[in-house]
Scaffold this motif. Structure first.
Motif, PDB file in Angstrom:
ATOM      1  N   ALA A 194       0.831  -1.209   0.000  1.00  0.00           N
ATOM      2  CA  ALA A 194       0.000   0.000   0.000  1.00  0.00           C
ATOM      3  C   ALA A 194       0.865   1.259   0.000  1.00  0.00           C
ATOM      4  CB  ALA A 194      -0.935  -0.012   1.210  1.00  0.00           C
ATOM      5  N   LEU A 195       1.908   1.277   0.823  1.00  0.00           N
ATOM      6  CA  LEU A 195       2.793   2.441   0.872  1.00  0.00           C
ATOM      7  C   LEU A 195       3.548   2.616  -0.438  1.00  0.00           C
ATOM      8  CD1 LEU A 195       4.234   2.084   4.487  1.00  0.00           C
ATOM      9  CD2 LEU A 195       2.675   3.858   3.662  1.00  0.00           C
ATOM     10  N   GLU A 196       4.043   1.516  -1.009  1.00  0.00           N
ATOM     11  CA  GLU A 196       4.764   1.626  -2.283  1.00  0.00           C
ATOM     12  C   GLU A 196       3.838   2.123  -3.382  1.00  0.00           C
ATOM     13  OE1 GLU A 196       7.858  -1.290  -4.333  1.00  0.00           O
ATOM     14  OE2 GLU A 196       5.799  -1.816  -4.902  1.00  0.00           O
ATOM     15  N   ASN A 197       2.623   1.593  -3.450  1.00  0.00           N
ATOM     16  CA  ASN A 197       1.674   2.045  -4.464  1.00  0.00           C
ATOM     17  C   ASN A 197       1.363   3.522  -4.307  1.00  0.00           C
ATOM     18  OD1 ASN A 197       1.624  -0.565  -5.328  1.00  0.00           O
ATOM     19  ND2 ASN A 197      -0.519  -0.961  -4.813  1.00  0.00           N
ATOM     20  N   ALA A 198       1.130   3.955  -3.067  1.00  0.00           N
ATOM     21  CA  ALA A 198       0.792   5.359  -2.827  1.00  0.00           C
ATOM     22  C   ALA A 198       1.945   6.274  -3.234  1.00  0.00           C
ATOM     23  CB  ALA A 198       0.437   5.569  -1.359  1.00  0.00           C
ATOM     24  N   ALA A 199       3.175   5.901  -2.881  1.00  0.00           N
ATOM     25  CA  ALA A 199       4.326   6.733  -3.226  1.00  0.00           C
ATOM     26  C   ALA A 199       4.533   6.778  -4.731  1.00  0.00           C
ATOM     27  CB  ALA A 199       5.576   6.196  -2.536  1.00  0.00           C
ATOM     28  N   TYR A 200       4.432   5.631  -5.407  1.00  0.00           N
ATOM     29  CA  TYR A 200       4.685   5.611  -6.848  1.00  0.00           C
ATOM     30  C   TYR A 200       3.592   6.359  -7.610  1.00  0.00           C
ATOM     31  CZ  TYR A 200       5.495   3.965 -11.573  1.00  0.00           C
ATOM     32  OH  TYR A 200       5.720   3.917 -12.921  1.00  0.00           O
ATOM     33  N   LEU A 201       2.333   6.102  -7.278  1.00  0.00           N
ATOM     34  CA  LEU A 201       1.245   6.776  -7.980  1.00  0.00           C
ATOM     35  C   LEU A 201       1.257   8.277  -7.712  1.00  0.00           C
ATOM     36  CD1 LEU A 201      -1.621   4.161  -7.460  1.00  0.00           C
ATOM     37  CD2 LEU A 201      -0.288   4.590  -9.539  1.00  0.00           C
ATOM     38  N   SER A 202       1.691   8.690  -6.533  1.00  0.00           N
ATOM     39  CA  SER A 202       1.817  10.125  -6.250  1.00  0.00           C
ATOM     40  C   SER A 202       2.940  10.743  -7.075  1.00  0.00           C
ATOM     41  CB  SER A 202       2.083  10.342  -4.760  1.00  0.00           C
ATOM     42  OG  SER A 202       0.990   9.917  -3.983  1.00  0.00           O
ATOM     43  N   SER A 203       4.015   9.993  -7.300  1.00  0.00           N
ATOM     44  CA  SER A 203       5.117  10.518  -8.125  1.00  0.00           C
ATOM     45  C   SER A 203       4.688  10.729  -9.568  1.00  0.00           C
ATOM     46  CB  SER A 203       6.315   9.570  -8.075  1.00  0.00           C
ATOM     47  OG  SER A 203       6.041   8.354  -8.761  1.00  0.00           O
ATOM     48  N   LYS A 204       3.624  10.034  -9.989  1.00  0.00           N
ATOM     49  CA  LYS A 204       3.099  10.188 -11.346  1.00  0.00           C
ATOM     50  C   LYS A 204       1.914  11.155 -11.402  1.00  0.00           C
ATOM     51  CE  LYS A 204       6.072   7.287 -12.919  1.00  0.00           C
ATOM     52  NZ  LYS A 204       7.216   7.778 -13.726  1.00  0.00           N
ATOM     53  N   GLY A 205       1.594  11.801 -10.264  1.00  0.00           N
ATOM     54  CA  GLY A 205       0.512  12.773 -10.239  1.00  0.00           C
ATOM     55  C   GLY A 205      -0.866  12.184 -10.078  1.00  0.00           C
ATOM     56  N   ILE A 206      -0.967  10.876  -9.801  1.00  0.00           N
ATOM     57  CA  ILE A 206      -2.278  10.234  -9.651  1.00  0.00           C
ATOM     58  C   ILE A 206      -2.810  10.432  -8.238  1.00  0.00           C
ATOM     59  CG2 ILE A 206      -3.504   8.033  -9.776  1.00  0.00           C
ATOM     60  CD1 ILE A 206      -1.444   7.179 -11.884  1.00  0.00           C
ATOM     61  N   PHE A 207      -1.957  10.245  -7.218  1.00  0.00           N
ATOM     62  CA  PHE A 207      -2.297  10.559  -5.840  1.00  0.00           C
ATOM     63  C   PHE A 207      -1.660  11.899  -5.478  1.00  0.00           C
ATOM     64  CE2 PHE A 207      -3.033   5.902  -4.304  1.00  0.00           C
ATOM     65  CZ  PHE A 207      -4.164   5.846  -5.112  1.00  0.00           C
ATOM     66  N   GLY A 208      -2.051  12.443  -4.319  1.00  0.00           N
ATOM     67  CA  GLY A 208      -1.631  13.802  -3.981  1.00  0.00           C
ATOM     68  C   GLY A 208      -0.567  13.917  -2.910  1.00  0.00           C
TER      69      GLY A 208
END
Length: 322
Positions: A194-208
């Motif tokens: 969950a933490l890895e997904n959140a960090a990676y998707l945030s780096s792509k602008g998907i999460f905040g």
């Protein structure tokens, strides 16, 4: 006395009898270049077919990417280390030259003043290998985005075991320690993913998440992965102890022959050793990625991570043989 000596020396020694004429030297066989060239298309075809079978499953794709990722990272680090002395010597010459000139002198660097073309070529190759490693690492991260889905089914299996504890392969209920280890590993994996997904998707602008929060999430993700690795090593030790305590009747259950039991033991021991080696290689790396300043060098990262990569690639290649 002399007759006795003569009789003794006439006894056979067991050495080969020398031939009266020297045997002719064997003619050197020509290098089978023509045969090799003729077989090249079929060899390439067989290799590509084997590689395609390796890439036919998600786990196979991840194994190939793991192997490419860290062997290229190790190669890049080795190449950079090899040319560092030449770069250092060039830098020392530049510094010595600059110190010997008046302060108002302007230095103009030409291509001849730089390290040799071979050094530049090695540095360029190292750069490209490092880029390949980064690309394959990101590809593996993308593949792991769906990891939480697999963990849902992992949790469902554990719940079914709790509801029906006797539904084991040997008909015996699972021990409380086995259950505790399984649920603890599942929990650490869920938090890690969950933490890895959140960090990676945030780096792509998907999460905040902010960049600072992304860095913290990545570090804590590695820490929970490290917790999983530590628990896995404990589980492997516990499994080894349990297996060593089996009775003869348990080993030969179901009418197994000695040959079958020995084959099962070899397979189990081989898989157990490989699991231990893989996790021992990951353990210092999870600690390295859990610290903001890191722990080991770039070459150590590539070398340690190449160990599970090579082990898994060898198993995959063997298991997908035609």
């Amino acid at each position: 006395m002399s007759n006795d000596v003569t009789a003794l020396t006439d006894l056979p020694t067991g050495d080969p009898v020398p031939s009266s004429a020297p045997s002719p030297a064997p003619k050197p066989k020509p290098f089978p270049l023509r045969e090799l060239l003729a077989a090249t298309p079929s060899n390439i075809d067989a290799f590509l077919a084997h590689l395609q079978r390796c890439l036919s499953t998600p786990s196979g794709i991840d194994t190939v990417l793991l192997f490419v990722c860290y062997t290229s990272r190790l190669s890049a680090a080795v190449l950079t280390t090899l040319v560092q002395p030449a770069i250092q010597r060039s830098a020392d010459r530049f510094i010595a030259l600059a110190n010997a000139l008046p302060p108002s002198t302007t230095l103009i660097f030409s291509a001849k003043a730089l390290p040799s073309s071979s050094v530049a070529l090695v540095l360029e190759l190292s750069k490209r290998l490092r880029a390949l490693s980064g690309l394959t690492s990101e590809a593996r991260t993308i593949l792991r985005l769906w990891g939480l889905l697999g963990m849902y089914f992992w949790a469902r299996r554990l719940v079914l075991k709790l509801r029906n504890p006797t539904a084991q392969a040997d008909g015996k209920p699972e021990s409380k320690l086995d259950t505790t280890i399984a649920w603890t590993q599942l929990t650490t994996c869920i938090i890690f993913q969950a933490l890895e997904n959140a960090a990676y998707l945030s780096s792509k602008g998907i999460f905040g998440m902010s960049p600072k929060a992304q860095g913290k999430a990545a570090i804590w993700s590695a820490r929970f992965w490290g917790s999983f690795v530590g628990i896995e090593l404990i589980r492997l030790y516990y499994d080894s102890v349990k297996r060593g305590r089996r009775t003869r009747s348990e080993k030969f259950a179901g009418g197994k022959t000695v040959a079958v039991v020995e084959s099962e033991e070899r397979d189990w021991n081989d898989n157990w050793r490989k699991s231990v080696v893989r996790n021992l290689a990951w353990a210092p790396l999870t600690l390295h990625w859990s610290l903001p300043q890191g722990l080991v060098s770039e070459m150590a990262v590539g070398a340690l991570a190449s160990i599970p990569g090579v082990i898994q690639m060898r198993d995959l290649w063997r298991n997908t043989a035609a």
